[in-house]
Design a protein around this motif. Structure first.
Motif, PDB file in Angstrom:
ATOM      1  N   PHE A 185       0.834  -1.204   0.000  1.00 16.78           N
ATOM      2  CA  PHE A 185       0.000   0.000   0.000  1.00 16.78           C
ATOM      3  C   PHE A 185       0.874   1.262   0.000  1.00 16.78           C
ATOM      4  O   PHE A 185       0.602   2.206  -0.747  1.00 16.78           O
ATOM      5  CB  PHE A 185      -0.938  -0.009   1.211  1.00 16.78           C
ATOM      6  N   MET A 186       1.908   1.287   0.813  1.00 16.04           N
ATOM      7  CA  MET A 186       2.795   2.454   0.845  1.00 16.04           C
ATOM      8  C   MET A 186       3.554   2.597  -0.480  1.00 16.04           C
ATOM      9  O   MET A 186       3.792   3.712  -0.949  1.00 16.04           O
ATOM     10  CB  MET A 186       3.784   2.358   2.006  1.00 16.04           C
ATOM     11  N   LEU A 187       3.925   1.465  -1.082  1.00 15.08           N
ATOM     12  CA  LEU A 187       4.620   1.525  -2.368  1.00 15.08           C
ATOM     13  C   LEU A 187       3.697   2.042  -3.461  1.00 15.08           C
ATOM     14  O   LEU A 187       4.132   2.774  -4.348  1.00 15.08           O
ATOM     15  CB  LEU A 187       5.143   0.133  -2.739  1.00 15.08           C
ATOM     16  N   LEU A 188       2.417   1.697  -3.411  1.00 12.01           N
ATOM     17  CA  LEU A 188       1.470   2.182  -4.417  1.00 12.01           C
ATOM     18  C   LEU A 188       1.030   3.623  -4.158  1.00 12.01           C
ATOM     19  O   LEU A 188       0.699   4.340  -5.092  1.00 12.01           O
ATOM     20  CB  LEU A 188       0.244   1.270  -4.462  1.00 12.01           C
ATOM     21  N   LEU A 189       1.030   4.050  -2.908  1.00 10.69           N
ATOM     22  CA  LEU A 189       0.578   5.394  -2.572  1.00 10.69           C
ATOM     23  C   LEU A 189       1.649   6.455  -2.820  1.00 10.69           C
ATOM     24  O   LEU A 189       1.333   7.575  -3.225  1.00 10.69           O
ATOM     25  CB  LEU A 189       0.133   5.430  -1.102  1.00 10.69           C
ATOM     26  N   SER A 190       2.919   6.107  -2.604  1.00  9.80           N
ATOM     27  CA  SER A 190       3.989   7.107  -2.707  1.00  9.80           C
ATOM     28  C   SER A 190       4.126   7.726  -4.100  1.00  9.80           C
ATOM     29  O   SER A 190       4.362   8.940  -4.188  1.00  9.80           O
ATOM     30  CB  SER A 190       5.320   6.523  -2.227  1.00  9.80           C
ATOM     31  N   PRO A 191       3.997   6.994  -5.220  1.00  9.46           N
ATOM     32  CA  PRO A 191       4.088   7.674  -6.520  1.00  9.46           C
ATOM     33  C   PRO A 191       3.004   8.718  -6.736  1.00  9.46           C
ATOM     34  O   PRO A 191       3.262   9.781  -7.302  1.00  9.46           O
ATOM     35  CB  PRO A 191       3.971   6.546  -7.547  1.00  9.46           C
ATOM     36  N   PHE A 192       1.788   8.441  -6.267  1.00  9.71           N
ATOM     37  CA  PHE A 192       0.713   9.418  -6.428  1.00  9.71           C
ATOM     38  C   PHE A 192       0.982  10.670  -5.597  1.00  9.71           C
ATOM     39  O   PHE A 192       0.748  11.790  -6.046  1.00  9.71           O
ATOM     40  CB  PHE A 192      -0.639   8.797  -6.056  1.00  9.71           C
ATOM     41  N   LYS A 193       1.470  10.482  -4.378  1.00  9.28           N
ATOM     42  CA  LYS A 193       1.804  11.631  -3.541  1.00  9.28           C
ATOM     43  C   LYS A 193       2.960  12.426  -4.134  1.00  9.28           C
ATOM     44  O   LYS A 193       2.966  13.660  -4.101  1.00  9.28           O
ATOM     45  CB  LYS A 193       2.145  11.165  -2.127  1.00  9.28           C
ATOM     46  N   ASN A 194       3.954  11.738  -4.680  1.00  8.16           N
ATOM     47  CA  ASN A 194       5.102  12.419  -5.278  1.00  8.16           C
ATOM     48  C   ASN A 194       4.696  13.221  -6.513  1.00  8.16           C
ATOM     49  O   ASN A 194       5.144  14.359  -6.698  1.00  8.16           O
ATOM     50  CB  ASN A 194       6.191  11.418  -5.656  1.00  8.16           C
ATOM     51  N   ILE A 195       3.877  12.634  -7.364  1.00  7.83           N
ATOM     52  CA  ILE A 195       3.460  13.337  -8.582  1.00  7.83           C
ATOM     53  C   ILE A 195       2.559  14.522  -8.231  1.00  7.83           C
ATOM     54  O   ILE A 195       2.636  15.575  -8.862  1.00  7.83           O
ATOM     55  CB  ILE A 195       2.787  12.356  -9.566  1.00  7.83           C
ATOM     56  N   ALA A 196       1.712  14.369  -7.212  1.00  7.32           N
ATOM     57  CA  ALA A 196       0.842  15.478  -6.811  1.00  7.32           C
ATOM     58  C   ALA A 196       1.650  16.649  -6.251  1.00  7.32           C
ATOM     59  O   ALA A 196       1.278  17.807  -6.444  1.00  7.32           O
ATOM     60  CB  ALA A 196      -0.171  14.998  -5.783  1.00  7.32           C
ATOM     61  N   GLY A 197       2.752  16.378  -5.579  1.00 11.34           N
ATOM     62  CA  GLY A 197       3.577  17.440  -5.008  1.00 11.34           C
ATOM     63  C   GLY A 197       4.806  17.754  -5.829  1.00 11.34           C
ATOM     64  O   GLY A 197       5.810  18.244  -5.290  1.00 11.34           O
ATOM     65  N   MET A 198       4.753  17.483  -7.124  1.00 13.28           N
ATOM     66  CA  MET A 198       5.925  17.653  -7.982  1.00 13.28           C
ATOM     67  C   MET A 198       6.360  19.114  -8.087  1.00 13.28           C
ATOM     68  O   MET A 198       7.550  19.422  -8.012  1.00 13.28           O
ATOM     69  CB  MET A 198       5.630  17.081  -9.362  1.00 13.28           C
ATOM     70  N   ASN A 199       5.412  20.028  -8.279  1.00 12.63           N
ATOM     71  CA  ASN A 199       5.795  21.434  -8.432  1.00 12.63           C
ATOM     72  C   ASN A 199       6.433  21.984  -7.165  1.00 12.63           C
ATOM     73  O   ASN A 199       7.363  22.791  -7.236  1.00 12.63           O
ATOM     74  CB  ASN A 199       4.583  22.279  -8.831  1.00 12.63           C
ATOM     75  N   GLU A 200       5.962  21.560  -6.003  1.00 14.40           N
ATOM     76  CA  GLU A 200       6.571  21.999  -4.752  1.00 14.40           C
ATOM     77  C   GLU A 200       7.958  21.388  -4.585  1.00 14.40           C
ATOM     78  O   GLU A 200       8.851  22.020  -4.025  1.00 14.40           O
ATOM     79  CB  GLU A 200       5.695  21.632  -3.556  1.00 14.40           C
ATOM     80  N   ALA A 201       8.136  20.150  -5.059  1.00 11.06           N
ATOM     81  CA  ALA A 201       9.436  19.500  -4.933  1.00 11.06           C
ATOM     82  C   ALA A 201      10.489  20.168  -5.812  1.00 11.06           C
ATOM     83  O   ALA A 201      11.662  20.232  -5.442  1.00 11.06           O
ATOM     84  CB  ALA A 201       9.320  18.020  -5.295  1.00 11.06           C
ATOM     85  N   PHE A 202      10.080  20.673  -6.970  1.00 12.89           N
ATOM     86  CA  PHE A 202      11.029  21.290  -7.892  1.00 12.89           C
ATOM     87  C   PHE A 202      11.059  22.815  -7.795  1.00 12.89           C
ATOM     88  O   PHE A 202      11.805  23.452  -8.535  1.00 12.89           O
ATOM     89  CB  PHE A 202      10.718  20.876  -9.333  1.00 12.89           C
ATOM     90  N   ALA A 203      10.289  23.414  -6.919  1.00 16.15           N
ATOM     91  CA  ALA A 203      10.256  24.876  -6.808  1.00 16.15           C
ATOM     92  C   ALA A 203      11.598  25.432  -6.352  1.00 16.15           C
ATOM     93  O   ALA A 203      12.015  26.500  -6.804  1.00 16.15           O
ATOM     94  CB  ALA A 203       9.158  25.300  -5.852  1.00 16.15           C
ATOM     95  N   GLN A 204      12.290  24.729  -5.496  1.00 16.91           N
ATOM     96  CA  GLN A 204      13.574  25.226  -5.002  1.00 16.91           C
ATOM     97  C   GLN A 204      14.682  25.138  -6.046  1.00 16.91           C
ATOM     98  O   GLN A 204      15.723  25.758  -5.884  1.00 16.91           O
ATOM     99  CB  GLN A 204      13.973  24.454  -3.757  1.00 16.91           C
ATOM    100  N   TYR A 205      14.461  24.383  -7.106  1.00 16.75           N
ATOM    101  CA  TYR A 205      15.479  24.234  -8.149  1.00 16.75           C
ATOM    102  C   TYR A 205      15.214  25.117  -9.362  1.00 16.75           C
ATOM    103  O   TYR A 205      15.923  25.005 -10.357  1.00 16.75           O
ATOM    104  CB  TYR A 205      15.556  22.777  -8.606  1.00 16.75           C
ATOM    105  N   ALA A 206      14.221  25.962  -9.307  1.00 17.43           N
ATOM    106  CA  ALA A 206      13.891  26.830 -10.436  1.00 17.43           C
ATOM    107  C   ALA A 206      15.034  27.820 -10.670  1.00 17.43           C
ATOM    108  O   ALA A 206      15.561  28.404  -9.724  1.00 17.43           O
ATOM    109  CB  ALA A 206      12.599  27.577 -10.173  1.00 17.43           C
TER     110      ALA A 206
END
Length: 172
Positions: A89-110
């Motif tokens: 369940f955690m392995l299946l849930l983590s990709p969805f959480k990562n993709i949903a927060g992608m812009n926040e994850a890459f905001a510091q690298y802009a």
């Protein structure tokens, strides 16, 4: 109370540290504005290059964690237990959480030199990030299939099959 003062001016003339170059960003006089602006342009470019490198590291981060997740899946076993279901369940849930927060994850690298459009900045890194997360999702779905949790056989769909018309009807 006696007042004590220290005089460091005598240390300046005999200091072995006197001939060291100044630290980065330090200027002795304001007459070197041209060299300072040139250095700041170079440092901004190198800072953007460093940000891009860090963005690539963040983009392939989910793929770097795959060996550990695969080992955890192996150690959880092939049966349907609470522990193995939790890991899957955690392995299946983590990709969805990562993709949903992608812009926040890459905001510091802009990059600082380009306009801050969150969708258009770092497109290649974001595509690689999505692909790595989809790879993680694929490993989780493979584990679900090997545990028998995905409906892949014909027996899993018997409730949705309809019966055909009987070939003949007998009245007696």
């Amino acid at each position: 109370m006696p007042q004590t003062s220290l005089d460091y001016s005598s240390l300046e003339s005999s200091s072995k540290w006197k001939n060291l170059p100044p630290p980065p960003g330090f200027t002795k006089s304001s007459s070197s504005l041209k060299t300072q602006s040139k250095k700041s342009a170079v440092s901004t470019a190198s800072y953007d290059a460093l940000k891009e490198k860090r963005a690539w590291d963040a983009a392939i981060g989910p793929a770097k964690s795959l060996p550990m997740q695969a080992f955890m899946l192996y150690m959880s076993g092939g049966g349907v237990q609470v522990f193995s279901i939790g890991i899957v369940f955690m392995l299946l849930l983590s990709p969805f959480k990562n993709i949903a927060g992608m812009n926040e994850a890459f905001a510091q690298y802009a990059p600082t030199s380009k306009p801050s459009n969150s969708i258009a900045t770092l497109p290649l890194q974001k595509i690689v990030y999505i692909l790595c997360n989809l790879l993680t999702l694929g490993v989780g779905l493979w584990k679900c299939r090997s545990m028998g949790l995905l409906p892949t056989g014909t027996g899993d769909w018997l409730a949705f099959e309809t019966r055909g018309v009987a070939p003949e009807i007998s009245l007696f």
